[in-house]
Design a protein around this motif. Structure first.
Motif, PDB file in Angstrom:
ATOM      1  N   MET A 197       8.492  10.787  -1.797  1.00  0.00           N
ATOM      2  CA  MET A 197       8.734   9.500  -1.523  1.00  0.00           C
ATOM      3  C   MET A 197       8.726   8.693  -2.748  1.00  0.00           C
ATOM      4  SD  MET A 197       7.316   6.752   1.217  1.00  0.00           S
ATOM      5  CE  MET A 197       7.737   4.941   1.485  1.00  0.00           C
ATOM      6  N   ALA A 198       7.690   9.167  -3.586  1.00  0.00           N
ATOM      7  CA  ALA A 198       7.220   8.475  -4.691  1.00  0.00           C
ATOM      8  C   ALA A 198       8.725   8.721  -5.799  1.00  0.00           C
ATOM      9  CB  ALA A 198       6.228   8.862  -5.771  1.00  0.00           C
ATOM     10  N   GLN A 199       9.273   9.817  -5.375  1.00  0.00           N
ATOM     11  CA  GLN A 199      10.520  10.079  -6.487  1.00  0.00           C
ATOM     12  C   GLN A 199      11.621   9.314  -5.894  1.00  0.00           C
ATOM     13  OE1 GLN A 199      10.805  11.873  -9.021  1.00  0.00           O
ATOM     14  NE2 GLN A 199      12.403  13.498  -9.037  1.00  0.00           N
TER      15      GLN A 199
ATOM     16  N   PHE B  73      15.140  17.420  -8.341  1.00  0.00           N
ATOM     17  CA  PHE B  73      14.059  18.070  -7.627  1.00  0.00           C
ATOM     18  C   PHE B  73      13.311  18.989  -8.757  1.00  0.00           C
ATOM     19  CE2 PHE B  73      18.282  20.510  -7.857  1.00  0.00           C
ATOM     20  CZ  PHE B  73      17.815  21.736  -8.579  1.00  0.00           C
ATOM     21  N   TRP B  74      13.803  19.365  -9.836  1.00  0.00           N
ATOM     22  CA  TRP B  74      13.131  20.267 -10.746  1.00  0.00           C
ATOM     23  C   TRP B  74      11.808  19.460 -11.226  1.00  0.00           C
ATOM     24  CZ3 TRP B  74      18.070  18.636 -11.044  1.00  0.00           C
ATOM     25  CH2 TRP B  74      18.340  17.598 -12.177  1.00  0.00           C
ATOM     26  N   GLU B  75      11.974  18.071 -11.367  1.00  0.00           N
ATOM     27  CA  GLU B  75      10.673  17.346 -11.922  1.00  0.00           C
ATOM     28  C   GLU B  75       9.542  17.376 -10.953  1.00  0.00           C
ATOM     29  OE1 GLU B  75      12.124  13.307 -12.806  1.00  0.00           O
ATOM     30  OE2 GLU B  75      13.352  13.753 -14.459  1.00  0.00           O
ATOM     31  N   LEU B  76      10.071  17.708  -9.541  1.00  0.00           N
ATOM     32  CA  LEU B  76       8.848  17.980  -8.591  1.00  0.00           C
ATOM     33  C   LEU B  76       8.274  19.512  -8.687  1.00  0.00           C
ATOM     34  CD1 LEU B  76      10.452  15.747  -5.761  1.00  0.00           C
ATOM     35  CD2 LEU B  76       8.377  15.343  -7.132  1.00  0.00           C
TER      36      LEU B  76
ATOM     37  N   LYS C 101       1.028  -1.152  -0.020  1.00  0.00           N
ATOM     38  CA  LYS C 101      -0.024   0.019   0.222  1.00  0.00           C
ATOM     39  C   LYS C 101       0.813   1.289  -0.008  1.00  0.00           C
ATOM     40  CE  LYS C 101      -0.512  -0.005   4.919  1.00  0.00           C
ATOM     41  NZ  LYS C 101      -1.713  -0.323   6.028  1.00  0.00           N
ATOM     42  N   GLU C 102       2.225   1.348   0.405  1.00  0.00           N
ATOM     43  CA  GLU C 102       3.058   2.338   0.436  1.00  0.00           C
ATOM     44  C   GLU C 102       3.295   2.748  -1.066  1.00  0.00           C
ATOM     45  OE1 GLU C 102       6.304   2.324   3.846  1.00  0.00           O
ATOM     46  OE2 GLU C 102       6.089   0.459   3.117  1.00  0.00           O
ATOM     47  N   ARG C 103       3.041   1.804  -1.840  1.00  0.00           N
ATOM     48  CA  ARG C 103       3.361   2.294  -3.320  1.00  0.00           C
ATOM     49  C   ARG C 103       1.992   2.621  -4.185  1.00  0.00           C
ATOM     50  NH1 ARG C 103       7.858  -1.897  -5.687  1.00  0.00           N
ATOM     51  NH2 ARG C 103       8.194  -0.389  -6.882  1.00  0.00           N
ATOM     52  N   LEU C 104       0.830   2.600  -3.441  1.00  0.00           N
ATOM     53  CA  LEU C 104      -0.382   3.015  -4.149  1.00  0.00           C
ATOM     54  C   LEU C 104      -0.348   4.381  -4.438  1.00  0.00           C
ATOM     55  CD1 LEU C 104      -2.910   0.468  -2.366  1.00  0.00           C
ATOM     56  CD2 LEU C 104      -1.645   0.148  -4.615  1.00  0.00           C
ATOM     57  N   ASP C 105      -0.226   5.231  -3.371  1.00  0.00           N
ATOM     58  CA  ASP C 105      -0.476   6.792  -3.489  1.00  0.00           C
ATOM     59  C   ASP C 105       0.608   7.197  -2.698  1.00  0.00           C
ATOM     60  OD1 ASP C 105      -1.325   9.246  -4.416  1.00  0.00           O
ATOM     61  OD2 ASP C 105      -2.930   9.222  -2.803  1.00  0.00           O
TER      62      ASP C 105
END
Length: 453
Positions: free
Chosen positions: A195-197, A355-358, A186-190
């Motif tokens: 954290m996703a990065q 970081f620029w992708e965020l 579930k940590e990977r769902l949303d």
């Protein structure tokens, strides 16, 4: 970690050297010199003050950052490489080819940088490995210093990649000794955007594979056991020399490693695997007999170490600069009033991810953690916060950063962060006693003018 300290930032050496201490480093530092700042002030980096500033206030008795083999760390500049060559390890870079590589049945050098090789024994003899060598250098420093007061930062390189251990430590542990991984699908769902990065990083993708964990972690455990043994050897030497009667010893670390927990590798985020680090203190003073061998669960921070050193050395605490608290009262069994109710950790990750992708600027690539006994709150510059209930979710698998029912908790944690920012010591060039004298003098002049008027 590659970012120079401001030249005005005082370090352990700045506080202890005036008290008569020789302050030295053996091992890893990652300190880089502020050459631009020194040039601006006309300071020669090769001068005594230049070396002091360049090495974070430490005498570089034996500096080794454990990254030798590229243009930033040329192998010919490493003293450990010269030592290995003197022992017959014939190579331009024996740090890599022997201390951090294994060998195939046909004699091929298999680099420890590749995680598939971590189960192999390093090609170096155990007594010539990095951990053994750094322990030897620490013993040499203590012997050389004699009766002069000293402070030694013995900074072991391992356990750290390249994850490869010399025999017999490479086979002391197996896959059955590896703890189950702490993560949940579930940590990977949303996940939180940051954290996703991090989950997309190569190290995280690699350590998310169970076969990698079961190959690397036994070697990691072997490297930890090797440090245990050599610290024991160091303590035996110190006992024989009488130094266990007059030396404060603090065993700690700079960070933990995820090693696959939460689908992550490396460090930098704020789960317990990363930010909760070992802290073991040996104080020979009889005042610490009341707490000897005990565990204290009060919240402490790394910034508490410097005031602990200064107080141990008999110096006066510059409380207009230092924000940490001496740990001696805790060691002596006291119960200080108003001990901290929360701990702070900060991360600047601009050099670690895209970081620029965020949608961030580099100065926005930072986060702040506030941790109490019950909650962990993480503030982000441009993203929603994170929140973990440490009582009901000690594994930190359920991010409650957007739970509307917990807005009051998040608000309380934000207030703690504001309090920590308010407590920052920014007037560092004049101490509190000076400011009182100045105020008293001004009041005295005012009273005199009033009387004369």
């Amino acid at each position: 970690n590659g970012i120079p300290l401001n030249l005005n930032e005082k370090t352990i050496g700045d506080y202890l050297k005036p008290l008569g201490y020789r302050v030295a480093l053996v091992g890893k530092s990652h300190m880089v010199a502020d050459r631009e700042g020194m040039a601006r002030l006309g300071i020669d980096p090769r001068s005594d003050i230049g070396i002091h500033i360049s090495e974070c206030g430490f005498e570089p008795y034996e500096r080794d950052d454990g990254l030798w083999g590229n243009e930033d760390f040329p192998p010919e500049e490493l003293a450990y490489n010269n030592y290995l060559r003197s022992k017959g390890y014939d190579s331009n870079n024996p740090w890599h080819d022997f201390a951090n590589s294994g060998e195939s049945p046909t004699g091929e050098i298999l680099s420890g940088w590749y995680l598939r090789n971590c189960h192999l024994p390093a090609r170096v003899k155990e007594e010539d490995s990095e951990t053994a060598y750094m322990t030897n250098r620490a013993i040499e420093f203590i012997n050389e210093t004699g009766e002069e007061p000293w402070c030694l930062h013995l900074s072991y390189i391992k356990p750290h990649w390249p994850y490869i251990a010399p025999a017999p430590y490479h086979e002391m542990y197996g896959h059955n000794d590896v703890k189950p991984v702490n993560r949940h699908p579930k940590e990977r769902l949303d996940p939180h955007p940051l954290m996703a990065q991090y989950m997309e990083r190569e190290d995280s993708q690699t350590f998310s594979q169970e076969k990698v964990r079961t190959n690397v972690i036994p070697a990691y455990m072997g490297l930890v056991k090797q440090i245990d043994d050599h610290v024991g050897r160091l303590f035996k030497f110190m006992k024989e020399k009488g130094h266990m009667d007059d030396t404060l010893i603090i065993f700690t670390s700079d960070h933990g490693d995820y090693l696959g927990d939460h689908w992550l590798g490396e460090k930098e985020l704020f789960h317990e695997e990363s930010v909760r680090i070992p802290l073991i203190i040996y104080d020979p003073s009889s005042k610490s007999n009341a707490t000897r061998g005990k565990v204290d669960d009060r919240l402490v921070e790394s910034i508490d170490l410097v005031p602990t050193f200064i107080e141990t050395a008999g110096g006066n605490l510059p409380d207009h600069i230092l924000e940490g608290h001496s740990l001696l009262p805790l060691l002596h069994g006291e119960n200080p009033k108003n001990w901290r109710t929360f701990a702070v950790s900060e991360s600047e990750y601009a050099s670690r991810i895209a970081f620029w992708e965020l949608g961030l600027e580099s100065h926005e690539a930072r986060a702040t953690m506030i941790r109490t006994a019950d909650w962990k709150y993480i503030f982000h510059e441009r993203f929603r916060p994170e929140l973990f209930d440490l009582n009901n979710d000690p594994e930190e698998l359920n991010d409650l950063g957007e739970d509307p029912a917990l807005e009051s908790v998040r608000q309380e944690m934000r207030e703690m962060m504001f309090e920590s920012l308010r407590q920052r010591r920014t007037r560092t060039t004049r101490d509190n006693a000076f400011m009182r004298r100045r105020a008293e003098s001004a009041l005295s002049r005012k009273e005199k003018r009033e009387l004369e008027g």
